[in-house]
Design a protein around this motif. Structure first.
Motif, PDB file in Angstrom:
ATOM      1  N   VAL A 113     -32.716  18.955 -29.797  1.00 16.08           N
ATOM      2  CA  VAL A 113     -33.899  18.674 -29.185  1.00 16.08           C
ATOM      3  C   VAL A 113     -34.987  19.627 -29.431  1.00 16.08           C
ATOM      4  CG1 VAL A 113     -34.751  18.666 -26.441  1.00 16.08           C
ATOM      5  CG2 VAL A 113     -32.564  17.712 -27.291  1.00 16.08           C
ATOM      6  N   ASN A 114     -34.508  20.866 -29.549  1.00 15.92           N
ATOM      7  CA  ASN A 114     -35.633  21.942 -30.012  1.00 15.92           C
ATOM      8  C   ASN A 114     -36.231  21.401 -31.508  1.00 15.92           C
ATOM      9  OD1 ASN A 114     -35.329  23.221 -27.832  1.00 15.92           O
ATOM     10  ND2 ASN A 114     -34.074  25.018 -28.979  1.00 15.92           N
ATOM     11  N   SER A 115     -35.742  20.643 -32.153  1.00 17.66           N
ATOM     12  CA  SER A 115     -36.030  20.554 -33.671  1.00 17.66           C
ATOM     13  C   SER A 115     -36.964  19.271 -33.868  1.00 17.66           C
ATOM     14  CB  SER A 115     -34.849  20.379 -34.633  1.00 17.66           C
ATOM     15  OG  SER A 115     -34.233  21.548 -34.158  1.00 17.66           O
ATOM     16  N   PRO A 116     -37.854  19.274 -34.835  1.00 16.06           N
ATOM     17  CA  PRO A 116     -38.642  17.989 -35.011  1.00 16.06           C
ATOM     18  C   PRO A 116     -37.823  16.779 -34.940  1.00 16.06           C
ATOM     19  CG  PRO A 116     -39.368  19.595 -36.264  1.00 16.06           C
ATOM     20  CD  PRO A 116     -38.065  19.978 -35.808  1.00 16.06           C
ATOM     21  N   GLY A 117     -37.955  15.768 -34.089  1.00 16.09           N
ATOM     22  CA  GLY A 117     -37.318  14.389 -34.127  1.00 16.09           C
ATOM     23  C   GLY A 117     -36.209  14.369 -33.453  1.00 16.09           C
ATOM     24  N   GLY A 118     -35.560  15.510 -33.057  1.00 17.82           N
ATOM     25  CA  GLY A 118     -34.523  15.484 -32.444  1.00 17.82           C
ATOM     26  C   GLY A 118     -33.938  14.621 -31.326  1.00 17.82           C
ATOM     27  N   LEU A 119     -35.182  14.800 -30.415  1.00 14.28           N
ATOM     28  CA  LEU A 119     -34.834  13.928 -29.172  1.00 14.28           C
ATOM     29  C   LEU A 119     -34.971  12.121 -29.574  1.00 14.28           C
ATOM     30  CD1 LEU A 119     -34.625  14.187 -26.246  1.00 14.28           C
ATOM     31  CD2 LEU A 119     -36.986  14.823 -25.869  1.00 14.28           C
ATOM     32  N   ASP A 120     -35.873  11.974 -30.679  1.00 10.33           N
ATOM     33  CA  ASP A 120     -35.804  10.739 -30.974  1.00 10.33           C
ATOM     34  C   ASP A 120     -34.358  10.029 -31.263  1.00 10.33           C
ATOM     35  OD1 ASP A 120     -38.643  10.891 -30.827  1.00 10.33           O
ATOM     36  OD2 ASP A 120     -38.597  11.189 -33.326  1.00 10.33           O
ATOM     37  N   PHE A 121     -33.593  11.073 -31.736  1.00  4.09           N
ATOM     38  CA  PHE A 121     -32.105  10.719 -31.962  1.00  4.09           C
ATOM     39  C   PHE A 121     -31.339  10.309 -30.681  1.00  4.09           C
ATOM     40  CE2 PHE A 121     -27.633  11.556 -31.974  1.00  4.09           C
ATOM     41  CZ  PHE A 121     -27.004  10.821 -32.654  1.00  4.09           C
ATOM     42  N   TYR A 122     -31.582  10.741 -29.631  1.00  3.84           N
ATOM     43  CA  TYR A 122     -30.982  10.477 -28.492  1.00  3.84           C
ATOM     44  C   TYR A 122     -31.621   9.392 -27.879  1.00  3.84           C
ATOM     45  CZ  TYR A 122     -28.606  14.666 -29.487  1.00  3.84           C
ATOM     46  OH  TYR A 122     -27.886  15.642 -29.971  1.00  3.84           O
ATOM     47  N   ASP A 123     -32.769   9.003 -28.352  1.00  2.00           N
ATOM     48  CA  ASP A 123     -33.531   8.006 -27.636  1.00  2.00           C
ATOM     49  C   ASP A 123     -32.911   6.498 -28.311  1.00  2.00           C
ATOM     50  OD1 ASP A 123     -35.932   7.483 -26.132  1.00  2.00           O
ATOM     51  OD2 ASP A 123     -36.663   6.251 -27.790  1.00  2.00           O
ATOM     52  N   ARG A 124     -32.817   6.729 -29.674  1.00  2.00           N
ATOM     53  CA  ARG A 124     -32.126   5.555 -30.452  1.00  2.00           C
ATOM     54  C   ARG A 124     -30.621   5.314 -30.018  1.00  2.00           C
ATOM     55  NH1 ARG A 124     -34.409   8.562 -34.740  1.00  2.00           N
ATOM     56  NH2 ARG A 124     -32.468   9.316 -35.562  1.00  2.00           N
ATOM     57  N   LEU A 125     -29.890   6.488 -29.650  1.00  5.30           N
ATOM     58  CA  LEU A 125     -28.552   6.234 -29.162  1.00  5.30           C
ATOM     59  C   LEU A 125     -28.422   5.493 -28.083  1.00  5.30           C
ATOM     60  CD1 LEU A 125     -25.562   6.835 -29.443  1.00  5.30           C
ATOM     61  CD2 LEU A 125     -25.966   9.140 -28.507  1.00  5.30           C
ATOM     62  N   VAL A 126     -29.350   6.116 -27.091  1.00 10.16           N
ATOM     63  CA  VAL A 126     -29.430   5.571 -25.602  1.00 10.16           C
ATOM     64  C   VAL A 126     -29.686   3.983 -25.637  1.00 10.16           C
ATOM     65  CG1 VAL A 126     -30.662   5.569 -23.690  1.00 10.16           C
ATOM     66  CG2 VAL A 126     -29.651   7.544 -24.613  1.00 10.16           C
ATOM     67  N   ASP A 127     -30.557   3.487 -26.618  1.00 10.41           N
ATOM     68  CA  ASP A 127     -31.166   2.329 -26.711  1.00 10.41           C
ATOM     69  C   ASP A 127     -29.988   1.520 -27.102  1.00 10.41           C
ATOM     70  OD1 ASP A 127     -33.448   2.370 -25.760  1.00 10.41           O
ATOM     71  OD2 ASP A 127     -34.664   2.681 -27.681  1.00 10.41           O
ATOM     72  N   GLU A 128     -29.198   2.034 -28.123  1.00 10.46           N
ATOM     73  CA  GLU A 128     -28.136   1.307 -28.804  1.00 10.46           C
ATOM     74  C   GLU A 128     -26.980   1.088 -27.692  1.00 10.46           C
ATOM     75  OE1 GLU A 128     -28.415   0.667 -32.015  1.00 10.46           O
ATOM     76  OE2 GLU A 128     -26.508  -0.381 -32.451  1.00 10.46           O
ATOM     77  N   LEU A 129     -26.702   2.095 -26.933  1.00  7.13           N
ATOM     78  CA  LEU A 129     -25.702   1.914 -25.970  1.00  7.13           C
ATOM     79  C   LEU A 129     -26.118   0.926 -24.939  1.00  7.13           C
ATOM     80  CD1 LEU A 129     -24.797   5.862 -25.431  1.00  7.13           C
ATOM     81  CD2 LEU A 129     -23.292   4.052 -26.170  1.00  7.13           C
ATOM     82  N   CYS A 130     -27.196   1.059 -24.566  1.00  3.65           N
ATOM     83  CA  CYS A 130     -27.694   0.114 -23.386  1.00  3.65           C
ATOM     84  C   CYS A 130     -27.813  -1.310 -24.077  1.00  3.65           C
ATOM     85  CB  CYS A 130     -29.123   0.419 -22.961  1.00  3.65           C
ATOM     86  SG  CYS A 130     -29.040   1.776 -22.028  1.00  3.65           S
ATOM     87  N   ALA A 131     -28.093  -1.660 -25.322  1.00  5.13           N
ATOM     88  CA  ALA A 131     -27.935  -2.986 -26.023  1.00  5.13           C
ATOM     89  C   ALA A 131     -26.604  -3.329 -25.998  1.00  5.13           C
ATOM     90  CB  ALA A 131     -28.646  -2.792 -27.268  1.00  5.13           C
ATOM     91  N   ALA A 132     -25.595  -2.578 -26.195  1.00  8.09           N
ATOM     92  CA  ALA A 132     -24.304  -3.029 -26.271  1.00  8.09           C
ATOM     93  C   ALA A 132     -23.595  -2.855 -24.833  1.00  8.09           C
ATOM     94  CB  ALA A 132     -23.656  -1.812 -27.137  1.00  8.09           C
ATOM     95  N   GLY A 133     -24.169  -2.644 -23.580  1.00  6.92           N
ATOM     96  CA  GLY A 133     -23.705  -2.673 -22.297  1.00  6.92           C
ATOM     97  C   GLY A 133     -22.778  -1.812 -22.088  1.00  6.92           C
ATOM     98  N   VAL A 134     -22.942  -0.533 -22.617  1.00  5.31           N
ATOM     99  CA  VAL A 134     -22.250   0.713 -22.403  1.00  5.31           C
ATOM    100  C   VAL A 134     -23.288   1.744 -21.825  1.00  5.31           C
ATOM    101  CG1 VAL A 134     -20.959   2.716 -23.746  1.00  5.31           C
ATOM    102  CG2 VAL A 134     -20.870   0.348 -24.459  1.00  5.31           C
ATOM    103  N   ARG A 135     -22.785   2.126 -20.458  1.00  4.31           N
ATOM    104  CA  ARG A 135     -23.587   3.095 -19.864  1.00  4.31           C
ATOM    105  C   ARG A 135     -23.573   4.319 -20.369  1.00  4.31           C
ATOM    106  NH1 ARG A 135     -23.397   4.062 -13.396  1.00  4.31           N
ATOM    107  NH2 ARG A 135     -23.007   1.802 -13.495  1.00  4.31           N
ATOM    108  N   PRO A 136     -24.612   4.906 -20.850  1.00  7.73           N
ATOM    109  CA  PRO A 136     -24.987   6.370 -21.345  1.00  7.73           C
ATOM    110  C   PRO A 136     -24.734   7.388 -20.279  1.00  7.73           C
ATOM    111  CG  PRO A 136     -26.964   5.570 -21.471  1.00  7.73           C
ATOM    112  CD  PRO A 136     -26.209   4.406 -20.768  1.00  7.73           C
ATOM    113  N   VAL A 137     -23.904   8.317 -20.557  1.00  7.82           N
ATOM    114  CA  VAL A 137     -23.547   9.587 -19.490  1.00  7.82           C
ATOM    115  C   VAL A 137     -23.816  10.846 -20.212  1.00  7.82           C
ATOM    116  CG1 VAL A 137     -21.941  10.425 -17.886  1.00  7.82           C
ATOM    117  CG2 VAL A 137     -21.908   7.943 -18.230  1.00  7.82           C
ATOM    118  N   PRO A 138     -24.866  11.272 -20.579  1.00  9.32           N
ATOM    119  CA  PRO A 138     -25.134  12.561 -21.348  1.00  9.32           C
ATOM    120  C   PRO A 138     -24.811  13.943 -20.628  1.00  9.32           C
ATOM    121  CG  PRO A 138     -27.240  11.811 -20.719  1.00  9.32           C
ATOM    122  CD  PRO A 138     -26.249  10.711 -20.123  1.00  9.32           C
ATOM    123  N   THR A 139     -24.156  14.654 -21.360  1.00 11.04           N
ATOM    124  CA  THR A 139     -23.834  16.044 -20.756  1.00 11.04           C
ATOM    125  C   THR A 139     -24.850  16.956 -21.444  1.00 11.04           C
ATOM    126  OG1 THR A 139     -21.391  15.783 -20.915  1.00 11.04           O
ATOM    127  CG2 THR A 139     -22.107  18.128 -20.873  1.00 11.04           C
TER     128      THR A 139
END
Ligand code: FCB
Length: 443
Positions: A92-118
């Motif tokens: 998250v401290n690195s350029p573009g890092g938060l974008d990865f989690y944004d994409r991951l969360v979108d992908e999970l939501c589209a698949a009907g899987v609830r994201p639960v981040p630690t």
């Protein structure tokens, strides 16, 4: 002999409607793409010769960073309700890092899987240090940034993973990053993580989050014998593993005698405890096995792949007569029932609803009947805790994928899905199909 594990294959009893079924992973153990983020304490630790048993690093790991779509498809195929992953603070401290989690969360939501981040699973940015109180404030700032970006889609959050292990293994014994051997001088690390948890709960609430918990590791502690010296040593170990991390959160106090040892002393930690005890919506428990503990024996202790120094005020003994996993951990499903009913009896109304945020085992092979037996036994043991009146709301298997198992490197395979570390090909194991069928039967 009737075993507590039940008979794999016979139907697992029904869990209540709305019970949340999931699997867990963590960023450092699966993501790879280490060159696309700043360094964490684990990168530095791994680079020191002899720290990781097979000399491996997590630079590539499962390459989940680039293959997350394939991994989300595996989650969807499994039919889990939820996926517990961790957000890497260095990324998250690195350029573009938060974008990865944004994409991951979108992908999970589209698949009907609830994201639960630690929000913290041991990979602290290398320039930070849990011995410093200020790290707690830095953590809360980072949490606000993540919540601001993902909070429109993420509804359930986990602040920290196993501050007990991170303190004990990383700072007291030095077998995990950052590799310090401070023994009891590591206690400030526990306090600062707990403070970070409380500040993170406040930051998440300020960002509108309503469903917040922690993933603490707990297990029953069995005295080696009824002798007073063994019982006292076991009680002490219970304080270190269980009560030190549960009671500040649930009761707003440290177990007797420990507050005095924290930075600032008993009076100094008083106001911190108010923050630490900020109410959570649920309490996450990672369970693997009980520990049998006796009086010190004046020699080094070998335990679960660790060598503990002789001067500790306890010794860890073998639990005999049980199957063991490839890691050497005993398989004791009823320990989970005992743990949960014990927590309910100890904390009563102060214990919020519980989620099992990790449970699993390391075994080799694709036809992993031993993993099936382990999970089957533990899910039944969980059901017995529910039947005994413990309010358990969900269960997460550790882990979706084989991954970088910290100081053990790639030698321990905890996944429902096999990963070939040369080709990065994923192959679902027998346990994947078994868990999928368990979930189908629960619908
Ligand atoms: C837990 C950790 C997790 C994994 C399992 C096997 O203590 O939270 O990352 O290593 O053990």
């Amino acid at each position: 002999m009737a075993t507590d594990a039940g008979t794999p294959g016979t139907a697992i009893p029904r869990f209540p409607d709305g019970f949340l079924w999931g699997v867990s992973t963590s960023a450092h153990q699966i993501e790879g793409a280490a060159d696309e983020r700043e360094a964490s304490v684990w990168d530095a630790f791994t680079a020191e010769p002899g720290r990781v048993k097979d000399g491996s690093t997590a630079a590539v790991a499962c390459d989940h960073y680039h293959r997350y779509r394939e991994d989300v498809a595996l989650l969807a195929g499994l039919g889990v309700d939820a996926y517990r992953f961790s957000v890497s603070w260095p990324r998250v401290n690195s350029p573009g890092g938060l974008d990865f989690y944004d994409r991951l969360v979108d992908e999970l939501c589209a698949a009907g899987v609830r994201p639960v981040p630690t929000l913290f699973h041991w990979d602290l940015p290398a320039r930070l240090d849990w011995l410093e109180r200020d790290t707690a404030a830095r953590f809360a700032e980072y949490v606000s940034v993540v919540a601001g970006r993902l909070g429109d889609r993420v509804t359930r959050w986990i602040t920290l993973n196993e501050p007990a292990e991170h303190t004990l293994l990383g700072h007291a014994l030095g077998v995990h990053a950052p590799g310090r051997q401070l023994l009891f001088d590591a206690l400030p690390v526990a306090h600062h993580q707990l403070l970070a948890h409380g500040l993170a709960v406040r930051a998440l609430r300020a960002a509108g989050a309503g469903d917040i918990g922690i993933a603490n590791s707990h297990g029953p502690i069995w005295p080696a014998s009824p002798e007073q010296a063994d019982v006292e040593a076991a009680d002490f170990y219970d304080v270190l593993l269980n009560r030190l991390f549960a009671e500040p959160l649930l009761l707003g106090e440290y177990p007797s005698g420990l507050g005095e040892l924290m930075p600032g002393g008993a009076a100094g930690v008083e106001s911190d405890l108010e923050i630490i005890a900020e109410p959570v919506d649920w309490y996450g428990i990672n369970y693997y096995a009980p520990t049998r503990v006796g009086a010190p024996q004046g020699t080094e202790i070998r335990f679960g792949g660790l060598t503990l120094p002789a001067e500790l005020p306890f010794s860890v003994r073998e639990i005999e007569g049980r199957p063991v996993t490839d890691f050497g951990w005993p398989v004791v499903p009823e320990g989970l029932t005992e743990l949960l009913t014990g927590f309910r009896d100890r904390y009563g109304e102060r214990l919020p609803p519980v989620f099992i945020t990790e449970n699993g085992c390391s075994y080799e092979g694709l036809e992993d009947q031993d993993r099936i037996a382990y999970l089957d036994g533990h899910i039944r043991a969980l059901h017995r805790a529910l039947a005994a009146g413990v309010d358990v709301r969900g269960y997460f298997v550790w882990s979706l994928l084989d991954n970088f198992e910290w100081a053990e490197g790639y030698a321990r395979r905890f996944g429902l899905v096999h990963v070939d570390y040369r080709t990065l090909v994923r192959t679902p194991k027998a346990s994947y199909a078994w868990f999928r069928d368990v979930l189908r039967a629960q619908r």
